[in-house]
Enzyme design. Structure first.
Site, PDB file in Angstrom:
ATOM      1  N   GLU A   1      -5.660  16.711 -11.417  1.00  0.00           N
ATOM      2  CA  GLU A   1      -6.246  17.097 -12.868  1.00  0.00           C
ATOM      3  C   GLU A   1      -7.527  17.122 -12.724  1.00  0.00           C
ATOM      4  OE1 GLU A   1      -3.785  15.646 -16.143  1.00  0.00           O
ATOM      5  OE2 GLU A   1      -5.851  14.954 -17.094  1.00  0.00           O
TER       6      GLU A   1
ATOM      7  N   LYS B   1       6.058  23.091 -14.424  1.00  0.00           N
ATOM      8  CA  LYS B   1       5.395  21.791 -14.036  1.00  0.00           C
ATOM      9  C   LYS B   1       4.962  21.798 -12.593  1.00  0.00           C
ATOM     10  CE  LYS B   1       4.401  17.435 -14.618  1.00  0.00           C
ATOM     11  NZ  LYS B   1       4.307  15.984 -15.592  1.00  0.00           N
TER      12      LYS B   1
ATOM     13  N   ASN C   1      -1.734  19.215 -21.155  1.00  0.00           N
ATOM     14  CA  ASN C   1      -1.688  18.698 -22.405  1.00  0.00           C
ATOM     15  C   ASN C   1      -1.782  19.347 -23.646  1.00  0.00           C
ATOM     16  OD1 ASN C   1      -2.309  16.069 -20.794  1.00  0.00           O
ATOM     17  ND2 ASN C   1      -4.607  16.695 -20.443  1.00  0.00           N
TER      18      ASN C   1
ATOM     19  N   GLU D   1       8.491  19.130 -25.131  1.00  0.00           N
ATOM     20  CA  GLU D   1       7.517  19.340 -23.975  1.00  0.00           C
ATOM     21  C   GLU D   1       8.271  20.491 -23.253  1.00  0.00           C
ATOM     22  OE1 GLU D   1       5.081  17.542 -23.089  1.00  0.00           O
ATOM     23  OE2 GLU D   1       5.349  15.445 -23.844  1.00  0.00           O
TER      24      GLU D   1
ATOM     25  N   HIS E   1      -1.303  17.647 -26.965  1.00  0.00           N
ATOM     26  CA  HIS E   1      -1.308  16.237 -26.998  1.00  0.00           C
ATOM     27  C   HIS E   1      -2.791  15.454 -27.730  1.00  0.00           C
ATOM     28  CE1 HIS E   1       2.026  16.945 -24.207  1.00  0.00           C
ATOM     29  NE2 HIS E   1       1.998  15.603 -23.845  1.00  0.00           N
TER      30      HIS E   1
ATOM     31  N   ARG F   1      -4.763  21.460 -14.302  1.00  0.00           N
ATOM     32  CA  ARG F   1      -3.427  20.716 -14.984  1.00  0.00           C
ATOM     33  C   ARG F   1      -3.671  20.060 -16.176  1.00  0.00           C
ATOM     34  NH1 ARG F   1      -0.229  15.807 -11.306  1.00  0.00           N
ATOM     35  NH2 ARG F   1       1.184  15.278 -13.276  1.00  0.00           N
TER      36      ARG F   1
ATOM     37  N   LYS G   1       2.236  11.500 -11.326  1.00  0.00           N
ATOM     38  CA  LYS G   1       1.461  10.223 -12.112  1.00  0.00           C
ATOM     39  C   LYS G   1       2.141   9.039 -12.415  1.00  0.00           C
ATOM     40  CE  LYS G   1      -1.603  13.271 -15.036  1.00  0.00           C
ATOM     41  NZ  LYS G   1      -1.920  13.540 -16.293  1.00  0.00           N
TER      42      LYS G   1
ATOM     43  N   ARG H   1       0.686  -1.405  -0.028  1.00  0.00           N
ATOM     44  CA  ARG H   1       0.011   0.024  -0.015  1.00  0.00           C
ATOM     45  C   ARG H   1       0.874   1.270  -0.059  1.00  0.00           C
ATOM     46  NH1 ARG H   1      -2.846  -2.968   3.702  1.00  0.00           N
ATOM     47  NH2 ARG H   1      -4.612  -3.966   2.867  1.00  0.00           N
TER      48      ARG H   1
ATOM     49  N   HIS I   1      -1.630  12.708 -29.495  1.00  0.00           N
ATOM     50  CA  HIS I   1      -2.165  11.284 -29.322  1.00  0.00           C
ATOM     51  C   HIS I   1      -2.814  10.662 -30.435  1.00  0.00           C
ATOM     52  CE1 HIS I   1      -2.056  12.200 -24.633  1.00  0.00           C
ATOM     53  NE2 HIS I   1      -1.067  11.674 -24.925  1.00  0.00           N
TER      54      HIS I   1
ATOM     55  N   HIS J   1       6.971  10.047 -28.614  1.00  0.00           N
ATOM     56  CA  HIS J   1       5.952  10.887 -27.990  1.00  0.00           C
ATOM     57  C   HIS J   1       6.170  12.603 -28.415  1.00  0.00           C
ATOM     58  CE1 HIS J   1       2.977  12.189 -25.253  1.00  0.00           C
ATOM     59  NE2 HIS J   1       4.022  12.984 -24.565  1.00  0.00           N
TER      60      HIS J   1
END
Ligand SMILES: NC(=O)c1ccc[n+]([C@@H]2O[C@H](COP(=O)([O-])OP(=O)(O)OC[C@H]3O[C@@H](n4cnc5c(N)ncnc54)[C@H](O)[C@@H]3O)[C@@H](O)[C@H]2O)c1
Ligand SMILES: [Zn+2]
Length: 358
Positions: free
Chosen positions: A237, A227, A245, A185, A248, A241, A143, A121, A252, A265
């Site tokens: 998010e 960031k 993106n 980025e 993106h 946040r 993340k 945990r 994507h 990417h």
């Protein structure tokens, strides 16, 4: 050494940035955590390059590290691979005070973070990112994830590291295309939050490509600072946040339609940023200058700026399947001016299609 703090109350942590930090990593880890044992998770190639330096600095700090190696590549970010790591942690008798250290790029950081979030945990973990993308993006913000066969990053947790240690020297061995992909980025942070930084990138593009040490330190520090600022305002998010993106949504779709093989990417994000800026301009959100400057900078940094021949309808359909699309409305981050963006789900289909086919 640059030291930034990501302020999240009890989950706050420092991001340390300098060349040569790996040789002090043991002491820098000890300042932040008092672990019962240390397990480093990495790829065999990264261990060959940087394992000895990290191992000896851990030893100096009094830690006899154990190592888990996983194969390179996005396919390692799987539940199966996480399961294999859990097996190793069990054999190593890892208790709740064991520290996991992620030594590598975003693949290593994401799976190590996911394992750290779930083993017993939650056990502490430290990020030592070694790609530009992971230094400016994935190692900061908490993340963590593995992929599901039906989609990327579908299984994960928000789980913050205890420290992020960025050794800028590791970029010297990074393949050039990976370095440039990370720069996409970096440009993103200028567009969404910091016009002066965008101008700095324009004025120093050639020096950056040569990895001039002062430039590198500035771009990694500013990127992490932007960031951190965004994550502090909206850790999980819920809304704000999402500005991270930018580029993106279209990026994507490019990645998905080219089966994740034609573009890294960051390269897909570069394309996405150019077309999202054109979309913003067409919708009257920003001046003509904005998409021109974004395209010009990305082009000078050696990133792609022209979409390959892809079916626009298929791209739009793919955007609707993105896990971040809300109720089939495609969410876009639009540019108002350099340094300021807005989040919207109201982009008319015909305008989007015309931008993608221009
Ligand atoms: N958690 C987040 O917020 C977040 C954000 C962005 C991306 N990501 C994830 O990050 C991953 C991509 O990360 P990446 O671009 O770092 O790719 P990566 O981790 O696959 O690394 C790219 C390649 O570079 C090699 N490499 C790494 N460091 C090196 C070095 N110093 N010298 C030589 N080779 C080196 C790796 O072995 C690998 O082959 C994706 O899975 C993506 O989903 C996560
Ligand atoms: Zn990205």
């Amino acid at each position: 050494m640059k030291q930034l703090r990501l302020d999240l109350g009890a989950r706050s942590y420092d991001i340390l940035i300098a060349p040569g930090l790996l040789k002090n990593a043991g002491a820098l880890i000890k300042e932040a955590v008092s672990p019962s044992q240390v397990v480093v998770i990495t790829h065999p190639t990264i261990r060959k390059l940087y394992g000895a330096a990290l191992e000896s600095s851990l030893k100096t700090a009094g830690f006899q590290a154990q190592w888990i190696e996983i194969p390179e590549g996005e396919s390692s970010k799987s539940l199966e691979q996480a399961g294999a790591i859990f097996d190793s942690l069990f054999k190593m008798n890892c208790d709740r005070k064991s520290l996991l250290v992620a030594l590598g790029g975003g693949v290593i950081g994401d799976i190590t973070g996911f394992v750290a979030a779930t083993w017993l945990r939650g056990v502490p973990f430290v990020q030592i990112p070694t790609t530009l993308l992971s230094q400016v993006d994935s190692s900061v913000g908490g993340k963590t994830a593995v992929n599901h066969p039906q989609g990327k990053n579908l299984i994960g947790a928000f789980y913050q590291p205890r420290r992020v240690i960025v050794d800028l020297d590791t970029l010297k061995t990074l393949p050039e295309n990976e370095f440039k992909a990370g720069l996409a980025e970096v440009v993103k942070y200028g567009v969404i939050e910091d016009a002066d930084f965008f101008e700095f990138l324009e004025n120093n593009a050639e020096k950056i490509l040569k990895q001039d040490p002062a430039c590198l330190e500035r771009i990694v520090e500013t990127s992490c600072a932007v960031k951190a600022l965004v994550v502090e305002k909206d850790e999980t998010e819920s809304s704000y946040r999402m500005i991270l993106n930018y580029g993106h949504t279209i990026g994507h779709a490019v990645e998905a339609l080219t089966h994740y093989t034609d573009y890294l990417h960051g390269e897909a994000v570069a394309l996405g940023m150019v077309y999202a800026a054109r979309l913003s301009n067409k919708l009257g959100k920003c001046s003509d200058e904005v998409p021109k400057r974004i395209e010009g900078l990305l082009d000078r940094l050696g990133l792609p700026v022209k979409l390959p021949k892809l079916d626009a309808d298929a791209m739009i359909e793919s955007m609707g399947h993105d896990k971040k699309a809300v109720a089939n409305k495609i969410r876009f981050i639009l540019v108002q001016k350099l340094g300021a963006v807005e989040i919207t789900s109201d982009v008319p289909f015909d305008v989007l299609k015309s931008v993608l086919t221009d």
